[in-house]
Design an enzyme around this catalytic site. Structure first.
Site, PDB file in Angstrom:
ATOM      1  CD  GLU A   1      -7.455  -7.567   4.633  1.00 40.55           C
ATOM      2  OE1 GLU A   1      -7.906  -8.096   3.854  1.00 40.55           O
ATOM      3  OE2 GLU A   1      -6.913  -6.191   4.395  1.00 40.55           O
TER       4      GLU A   1
ATOM      5  CB  SER B   1     -10.834  -6.257   2.071  1.00 40.62           C
ATOM      6  OG  SER B   1     -10.665  -5.751   0.922  1.00 40.62           O
TER       7      SER B   1
ATOM      8  NE  ARG C   1      -4.259  -7.693   2.884  1.00 36.94           N
ATOM      9  CZ  ARG C   1      -3.331  -7.736   1.909  1.00 36.94           C
ATOM     10  NH1 ARG C   1      -2.207  -7.976   2.187  1.00 36.94           N
ATOM     11  NH2 ARG C   1      -3.810  -7.460   0.661  1.00 36.94           N
TER      12      ARG C   1
HETATM   13  P1  FAD Z   1      -4.023   0.791  11.900  1.00 35.95           P
HETATM   14  O1  FAD Z   1      -5.745   0.443  11.399  1.00 35.95           O
HETATM   15  O2  FAD Z   1      -4.079   2.153  12.859  1.00 35.95           O
HETATM   16  O3  FAD Z   1      -3.706  -0.348  12.672  1.00 35.95           O
HETATM   17  C1  FAD Z   1      -3.652  -1.600  12.106  1.00 35.95           C
HETATM   18  C2  FAD Z   1      -2.584  -2.665  12.891  1.00 35.95           C
HETATM   19  O4  FAD Z   1      -1.612  -2.200  12.721  1.00 35.95           O
HETATM   20  C3  FAD Z   1      -3.160  -2.728  14.281  1.00 35.95           C
HETATM   21  O5  FAD Z   1      -2.809  -3.931  14.819  1.00 35.95           O
HETATM   22  C4  FAD Z   1      -2.201  -1.871  14.968  1.00 35.95           C
HETATM   23  O6  FAD Z   1      -1.836  -2.090  16.409  1.00 35.95           O
HETATM   24  C5  FAD Z   1      -1.029  -1.894  14.146  1.00 35.95           C
HETATM   25  N1  FAD Z   1       0.049  -0.736  13.933  1.00 35.95           N
HETATM   26  C6  FAD Z   1      -0.118   0.432  13.568  1.00 35.95           C
HETATM   27  N2  FAD Z   1       0.728   1.177  13.719  1.00 35.95           N
HETATM   28  C7  FAD Z   1       1.760   0.527  14.201  1.00 35.95           C
HETATM   29  C8  FAD Z   1       3.154   0.768  14.572  1.00 35.95           C
HETATM   30  N3  FAD Z   1       3.712   1.747  14.440  1.00 35.95           N
HETATM   31  N4  FAD Z   1       3.829  -0.174  15.525  1.00 35.95           N
HETATM   32  C9  FAD Z   1       3.272  -1.461  15.531  1.00 35.95           C
HETATM   33  N5  FAD Z   1       1.975  -1.957  14.874  1.00 35.95           N
HETATM   34  C10 FAD Z   1       1.212  -0.841  14.646  1.00 35.95           C
HETATM   35  N6  FAD Z   1      -5.486  -2.566   3.213  1.00 35.95           N
HETATM   36  C11 FAD Z   1      -4.622  -3.421   2.418  1.00 35.95           C
HETATM   37  O7  FAD Z   1      -3.932  -4.389   2.704  1.00 35.95           O
HETATM   38  N7  FAD Z   1      -4.941  -3.460   0.861  1.00 35.95           N
HETATM   39  C12 FAD Z   1      -5.886  -2.378   0.367  1.00 35.95           C
HETATM   40  O8  FAD Z   1      -5.784  -2.067  -0.765  1.00 35.95           O
HETATM   41  C13 FAD Z   1      -6.517  -1.766   1.327  1.00 35.95           C
HETATM   42  N8  FAD Z   1      -7.424  -0.890   0.789  1.00 35.95           N
HETATM   43  C14 FAD Z   1      -8.103  -0.166   1.793  1.00 35.95           C
HETATM   44  C15 FAD Z   1      -9.111   0.825   1.477  1.00 35.95           C
HETATM   45  C16 FAD Z   1     -10.115   1.724   2.212  1.00 35.95           C
HETATM   46  C17 FAD Z   1     -10.918   2.738   1.699  1.00 35.95           C
HETATM   47  C18 FAD Z   1      -9.734   1.421   3.595  1.00 35.95           C
HETATM   48  C19 FAD Z   1     -10.674   2.114   4.552  1.00 35.95           C
HETATM   49  C20 FAD Z   1      -8.765   0.335   4.186  1.00 35.95           C
HETATM   50  C21 FAD Z   1      -8.066  -0.286   3.278  1.00 35.95           C
HETATM   51  N9  FAD Z   1      -7.126  -1.044   3.616  1.00 35.95           N
HETATM   52  C22 FAD Z   1      -6.327  -2.025   2.892  1.00 35.95           C
HETATM   53  C23 FAD Z   1      -6.961  -1.522   5.174  1.00 35.95           C
HETATM   54  C24 FAD Z   1      -5.816  -0.396   5.805  1.00 35.95           C
HETATM   55  O9  FAD Z   1      -5.653   0.684   5.208  1.00 35.95           O
HETATM   56  C25 FAD Z   1      -4.570  -1.177   5.965  1.00 35.95           C
HETATM   57  O10 FAD Z   1      -4.499  -2.443   6.525  1.00 35.95           O
HETATM   58  C26 FAD Z   1      -3.181  -0.183   6.390  1.00 35.95           C
HETATM   59  O11 FAD Z   1      -2.024  -0.975   6.319  1.00 35.95           O
HETATM   60  C27 FAD Z   1      -3.567   0.233   7.935  1.00 35.95           C
HETATM   61  O12 FAD Z   1      -2.822   1.055   8.192  1.00 35.95           O
HETATM   62  P2  FAD Z   1      -3.070   2.058   9.617  1.00 35.95           P
HETATM   63  O13 FAD Z   1      -1.952   2.806   9.584  1.00 35.95           O
HETATM   64  O14 FAD Z   1      -4.436   2.558   9.415  1.00 35.95           O
HETATM   65  O15 FAD Z   1      -3.185   1.077  10.845  1.00 35.95           O
END
Ligand code: FAD
Length: 304
Positions: free
Chosen positions: A297, A227, A177
Site C-alpha cells: 500500500e 498499513s 486505495r
Molecule cells: P503522501 O504520503 O505524501 O503521498 C501519498 C500519495 O499521494 C503520493 O502518491 C503522492 O504523490 C500523492 N499526493 C499527495 N499530495 C498530493 C496532491 N496535492 N496532489 C496529487 N497527489 C498528491 N491510510 C489510510 O487510508 N487509512 C488509515 O487508517 C491510515 N492510518 C495510518 C496510520 C499511520 C500511523 C500512518 C503513518 C499512516 C496511515 N495511513 C493510513 C497512510 C497515510 O496516512 C494515508 O495514505 C494518507 O492519505 C497519505 O497522505 P499524505 O499527505 O501523507 O500523502
C-alpha cells in the site's frame, strides 16, 4: 538536469526558505528513511505552483508531489529531480453549512477538529489518518468503514499545463486505495466535501473511539507508513503475516511490528533497504504459506 540552474530558476518563483538543495527526504516522510531529493520546493500559491510546473516541464526535469509523506517509502539513493511539497503551504479550509472547502495541504486531523466544532458528521473516520487532503484523495484513504469516496463532492486540480480542472466524485475514479491520481499527473489544489448535520457529543464519542482503537492496536510510537500492504480480497494482510509466524521479525533496523503485524516499522536507525528487504521476506513467506502475494500500500519511490 542542471541542478544549480533549476535551483536558481526556482528562486525567481518562490522565497529562498521554500527551496532546498539536496534535502534529506527522511525529514519529510513518516518512515524517517530515504536519501536526498536533488531539490525540494514548497510553492505557497497556485500561481507559484503553476510557474514551478511550467519550469520543470520546460526543462524536462522529473518531479514528485508529496503531502505529509505518511504513505511513502523513499529509497536510500533519494530522488532525482524536484520534489514539490504541498503541505502547510496550502492548508486553509472553510466551512459553509454542511460543505467544507479544504486546501490540499491541510492535515485531516486539523480539519477534523474544526468539523467537530461545527457539529458535522461523516468525517470521523478521516480525523485520525495522519495525512493531508491531497494525499487522502490520491489514496482514497479510509478507516473504520469510511473512505474519502463517501464524502467528496468535487475536486479542483492543476494539470501539467497549469490549467485548473474540476472533477466530480465519479470522475475521481475512487477505488480501494486509489483514484484517478494513481494514473495521471493531476495535482490536487482543493476539494469540497459534503457532510451532514450531527450531534456534537456523538461525533466526539465516535472520534474518541477510533483514536482509542488506533492507540491500542497500532505501533504509533515507531516510524511507519501505516498499513504496509493492501488488504487482499477476503483476507487481512496483518492476519496472514501473523499466521505466517512473522510477528516481531527483525531485519537490521526494520521490524514486523510486535503490536500489529500489518505494520512494518523503523526501530530507529533503519535504512530504506532494511525495510524493503524485510517486506520482501514477508511477501515471500506469506506467498509460500498461503499462495497470496501481498501488494504494497505504501508507495516506494526513489533510487537505490
Ligand atoms: P503522501 O504520503 O505524501 O503521498 C501519498 C500519495 O499521494 C503520493 O502518491 C503522492 O504523490 C500523492 N499526493 C499527495 N499530495 C498530493 C496532491 N496535492 N496532489 C496529487 N497527489 C498528491 N491510510 C489510510 O487510508 N487509512 C488509515 O487508517 C491510515 N492510518 C495510518 C496510520 C499511520 C500511523 C500512518 C503513518 C499512516 C496511515 N495511513 C493510513 C497512510 C497515510 O496516512 C494515508 O495514505 C494518507 O492519505 C497519505 O497522505 P499524505 O499527505 O501523507 O500523502
Amino acid at each position: 538536469m542542471n541542478k544549480k540552474y533549476i535551483y536558481e530558476s526556482l528562486l525567481n518563483i518562490v522565497d529562498k526558505e521554500n527551496v532546498k538543495l539536496d534535502e534529506p527526504m527522511k525529514k519529510h516522510i513518516s518512515f524517517r528513511v530515504g536519501g536526498p531529493a536533488d531539490i525540494l520546493v514548497k510553492p505557497t500559491t497556485e500561481k507559484q505552483l503553476s510557474e514551478v510546473i511550467s519550469l520543470i516541464k520546460k526543462e524536462s526535469v522529473p518531479y514528485l508531489i508529496i503531502g505529509n509523506g505518511s504513505n511513502l517509502l523513499i529509497k536510500d539513493g533519494g530522488i532525482r529531480g524536484v520534489v514539490i511539497e504541498i503541505s502547510n503551504n496550502f492548508n486553509k479550509f472553510e466551512i459553509e453549512g454542511t460543505t467544507v472547502r479544504i486546501q490540499a495541504g491541510a492535515l485531516l486531523s486539523v480539519v477534523g477538529k474544526a468539523i467537530l466544532k461545527e457539529e458535522l458528521k461523516g468525517f470521523e473516520f478521516a480525523s485520525g489518518i495522519p495525512g493531508t487532503l491531497g494525499g487522502a484523495l490520491a489514496m482514497n484513504a479510509g478507516a473504520y468503514g469510511g473512505e474519502m469516496k463517501d464524502i467528496v463532492k468535487s475536486v479542483r486540480l492543476m494539470d501539467t499545463e497549469g490549467n485548473i480542472v474540476e472533477l466530480t466524485n465519479e470522475q475521481m475514479e475512487f477505488e480501494y486505495r486509489k483514484s484517478i491520481l494513481s494514473r495521471t499527473d493531476y495535482i490536487v489544489l482543493s476539494a469540497d466535501i459534503e457532510l451532514k448535520k450531527g450531534n456534537y457529543d456523538e461525533i466526539k464519542a465516535t472520534m474518541a473511539d477510533f483514536t482509542q482503537r488506533r492507540v491500542t492496536k497500532q505501533p504509533l510510537s515507531l516510524p511507519s507508513a501505516g498499513s504496509t500492504f493492501k488488504r487482499p480480497v477476503g483476507h487481512f494482510a496483518g492476519k496472514l503475516i501473523e499466521d505466517s509466524g512473522l510477528r516481531g521479525l527483525t531485519l537490521r533496523g526494520a521490524q514486523v511490528s510486535e503490536k500489529h503485524c500489518g505494520f512494518v516499522v523503523n526501530l530507529g536507525n533503519a535504512k530504506a533497504k532494511d525495510l524493503l528487504d524485510l517486506m520482501y521476506v514477508v511477501k515471500s513467506t506469506v506467498n509460500a504459506k498461503f499462495g497470496i502475494m501481498l501488494e504494497e500500500e505504501v508507495k516506494i519511490l526513489g533510487e537505490d
